[in-house]
Design an enzyme around this catalytic site. Structure first.
Site, PDB file in Angstrom:
ATOM      1  CB  CYS A   1      -8.732  38.345  68.765  1.00 41.62           C
ATOM      2  SG  CYS A   1      -9.376  38.241  70.432  1.00 41.62           S
TER       3      CYS A   1
ATOM      4  CG  HIS B   1     -12.405  36.039  66.766  1.00 41.42           C
ATOM      5  ND1 HIS B   1     -11.184  35.486  66.445  1.00 41.42           N
ATOM      6  CD2 HIS B   1     -12.369  36.274  68.092  1.00 41.42           C
ATOM      7  CE1 HIS B   1     -10.452  35.371  67.539  1.00 41.42           C
ATOM      8  NE2 HIS B   1     -11.140  35.855  68.558  1.00 41.42           N
TER       9      HIS B   1
ATOM     10  CD  GLU C   1     -11.810  34.930  62.742  1.00 44.50           C
ATOM     11  OE1 GLU C   1     -11.849  36.159  62.540  1.00 44.50           O
ATOM     12  OE2 GLU C   1     -11.302  34.420  63.761  1.00 44.50           O
TER      13      GLU C   1
HETATM   14  N1  GLN Z   1      -5.631  36.018  74.653  1.00 43.61           N
HETATM   15  C1  GLN Z   1      -6.302  37.210  74.278  1.00 43.61           C
HETATM   16  C2  GLN Z   1      -7.411  37.585  75.235  1.00 43.61           C
HETATM   17  O1  GLN Z   1      -7.873  36.753  75.973  1.00 43.61           O
HETATM   18  C3  GLN Z   1      -6.832  37.098  72.859  1.00 43.61           C
HETATM   19  C4  GLN Z   1      -7.893  36.081  72.708  1.00 43.61           C
HETATM   20  C5  GLN Z   1      -8.129  35.715  71.264  1.00 43.61           C
HETATM   21  O2  GLN Z   1      -7.296  35.983  70.415  1.00 43.61           O
HETATM   22  N2  GLN Z   1      -9.247  35.100  70.976  1.00 43.61           N
HETATM   23  O3  GLN Z   1      -7.847  38.704  75.226  1.00 43.61           O
END
Ligand code: GLN
Length: 545
Positions: A386, A512, A514
């Protein structure tokens, strides 16, 4: 209410103090039943937030995201992993949600002029939700965890609803489990039952007689203490179990099983439970008999509270069970690198693989970029998740594409090269609750890519929680410079996976992964990282003896 033929209810409450592992206890009980029954977990939280999505990870630990985009707490991670199921947002009741609904009903005039009260209206609303979930999911067993500690004002309405449930479903269909604490005070060397007695007293005062007590303790509960708890709390001695402190929570179902919890459930709920061969046993055996050790660095900013990365730790543990590599996780606080206290090379000494996890905001970002640069240049296996993906793109844009001060607009609104920017549909949104791109989305993986090889599939579904994306105006430019956008959400042309070819393992996803990792089926990108790290550690140990 229309009753399912054999529907059963298991209610898990907790006493004495928080943090005793009620979620794990509930999930462990569910695990023992889940191979034969459809067990549907629910959690009832007393707080007034609608969901934990807006809570600080320092305060609440990791926010767990479901397929349907619901933001829930880490306990749902345990439920999904222990019950091998997919949870839904409505399985998490919060007082925020309950009151939101009551208020809406009142405004619509649904209460027909009545005074709207905690009892009966709020309690009825809670029970309705429970029955609706049971029906909709066609549950054999509804496993309900009441958040908080008995005696907290904010869980009393839930406790009352749970008490009333018995009258509705019948005594033989409900099992009340109460988790307490059995301390062994320093210097006394004796297991103490008083906190348990008092907490069961609180529960009984609210009209619930527990059928099962689990006493969290650093040792197996002795026969004497079980006898004492049994007589003071009116519970069968055989229905008192140890919630043992363990190094690995996946052992807990089997510890409870050994102490006889299945017999008690069979008897009270009239269930036919046959014992089955559980694949977890072999995997737990592998974990206890590692053949080698590697170290993985997790570079984040909430590293002082390692619960903020709970699912990442889980996913790595799942990989250990399959590779027999014991994984030392080194938490690296990237703000330290940023402040110039230490450089990335020093921080990463002896590290075999690196994860740059999700995150928000600018603190620690320059440190993360330094780590990414070091891994890219020195061919250290790196997995970005992410925010990790977004920063890998920023680093690549700056150091390979030579776009000076390229950045994500989350960190620098006025950058000349906004290689990561807010998604179009996010630009008009100002409210913070449940407004990110949330939940499961499908990506198409490019033929011949590492991502495709790891997943062994052309289409994958992973969960998301973000507002920013790789700026589409830079896709082509990044590709021309050698960064492969190997997975796309086609409908909106979003970069979901990126990777580099001339590197042993340099891959990232906007998702994500995970969150969907399971002990039996570790997340492919994590397994790939662990294997690449194992290769690297062989390489190093043979070249510098
Ligand atoms: N801050 C980033 C976004 O909003 C990544 C978010 C995250 O890592 N869950 O896109």
């Amino acid at each position: 209410i229309l009753m399912h033929a054999i529907r059963k209810y298991i209610i898990v409450t907790g006493g004495v103090l928080s943090g005793l592992g009620k979620g794990i206890a509930a999930a462990s009980i569910g695990h023992l039943l889940s191979s034969q029954y459809k067990v549907v977990p629910m959690k009832l939280d007393g707080y007034l937030n609608v969901d934990p999505g807006t809570m600080n990870p320092y305060e609440h630990g990791e926010v767990f995201v479901l397929d349907d985009g619901g933001e829930v707490d880490m306990d749902f991670g345990h439920y999904e992993r222990f019950l091998n199921t997919t949870c839904k947002f409505e399985h998490n009741l919060t007082m925020g949600k309950v009151f939101e609904e009551i208020r809406a009903k009142e405004r619509r005039g649904d209460y027909l002029g009545k005074t709207v009260q905690f009892i009966p209206h709020v309690v009825e609303a809670i029970k309705e939700k429970i029955h609706a979930t049971a029906e909709k999911e066609n549950a054999d067993i509804l496993l309900i965890e009441v958040g908080g500690t008995v005696g907290d004002m904010e869980s009393d309405l839930y406790i009352e609803a749970m008490r009333q449930l018995q009258d509705e479903v019948g005594e033989e269909n409900i099992l009340y489990v109460h988790l307490t604490y059995v301390p062994i005070p320093a210097g006394v060397h004796e297991q103490k039952s008083k906190p348990t007695q008092q907490s069961v007293y609180e529960l009984r005062r609210r009209g619930i007689q527990p059928d099962v007590i689990i006493g969290r303790c650093q040792e197996i509960l002795t026969t004497e203490i079980k006898g004492k708890i049994a007589s003071f709390c009116g519970v069968d001695k055989k229905a008192i179990f140890t919630g043992l402190d363990v190094d690995n929570v996946y052992k807990i179902p089997f510890l409870l099983e050994e102490e006889g919890i299945v017999e008690i459930m069979k008897k009270k709920l009239k269930l036919e439970i046959i014992s089955v061969d559980d694949p977890w046993k072999q995997l737990l055996h592998n974990l206890e008999h590692p053949t080698r050790e590697i170290s993985i660095a997790l570079c984040g900013k909430y590293t002082s509270l390692t619960d903020s990365y709970a699912s990442i730790k889980e996913a790595l543990m799942h990989c250990s069970a399959h590779t027999k590599a014991k994984i030392q996780i080194k938490f690296i606080e990237t703000t330290d690198i940023e402040q110039g206290n230490i450089c990335a090379a020093e921080m990463l000494q002896g590290i075999d693989g690196v994860i740059v996890p999700g995150g928000f905001g600018s603190r620690g970002v320059e440190g993360k970029l330094a780590v990414i640069r070091y891994c890219r240049e020195n061919k250290i296996p790196l997995l970005g998740i992410c925010f990790g993906l977004q920063l890998m793109v920023v680093e690549f844009a700056r150091d390979v594409c030579l776009l000076e001060n390229a950045n994500t607009t989350e960190v620098d609104q006025h950058t000349m090269h906004p290689v990561v920017d807010l998604m179009t549909e996010q630009k008009a949104i100002t409210a913070k609750g449940a407004t990110m791109r949330l939940g499961a989305y499908i990506s198409y993986l490019r033929e011949g890519s590492l991502a495709r090889r790891l997943y062994n599939s052309e289409i994958v579904s992973e969960r998301h929680r973000h507002r920013y994306e790789v700026n589409q105006q830079y896709h082509q430019f990044l590709e021309e410079n050698g960064l492969s956008i190997s997975g796309l959400y086609l409908e909106k042309n979003l970069a979901e996976f990126i990777e580099l070819k001339d590197h042993p393992y340099f891959i990232a996803t906007q998702a994500h992964p995970e969150l969907k990792s399971k002990l039996s089926t570790p997340a492919p990108l994590f397994l790939g990282l662990v294997k690449a790290a194992m290769d690297k550690s062989i390489y190093y140990s043979s070249s510098n003896p």
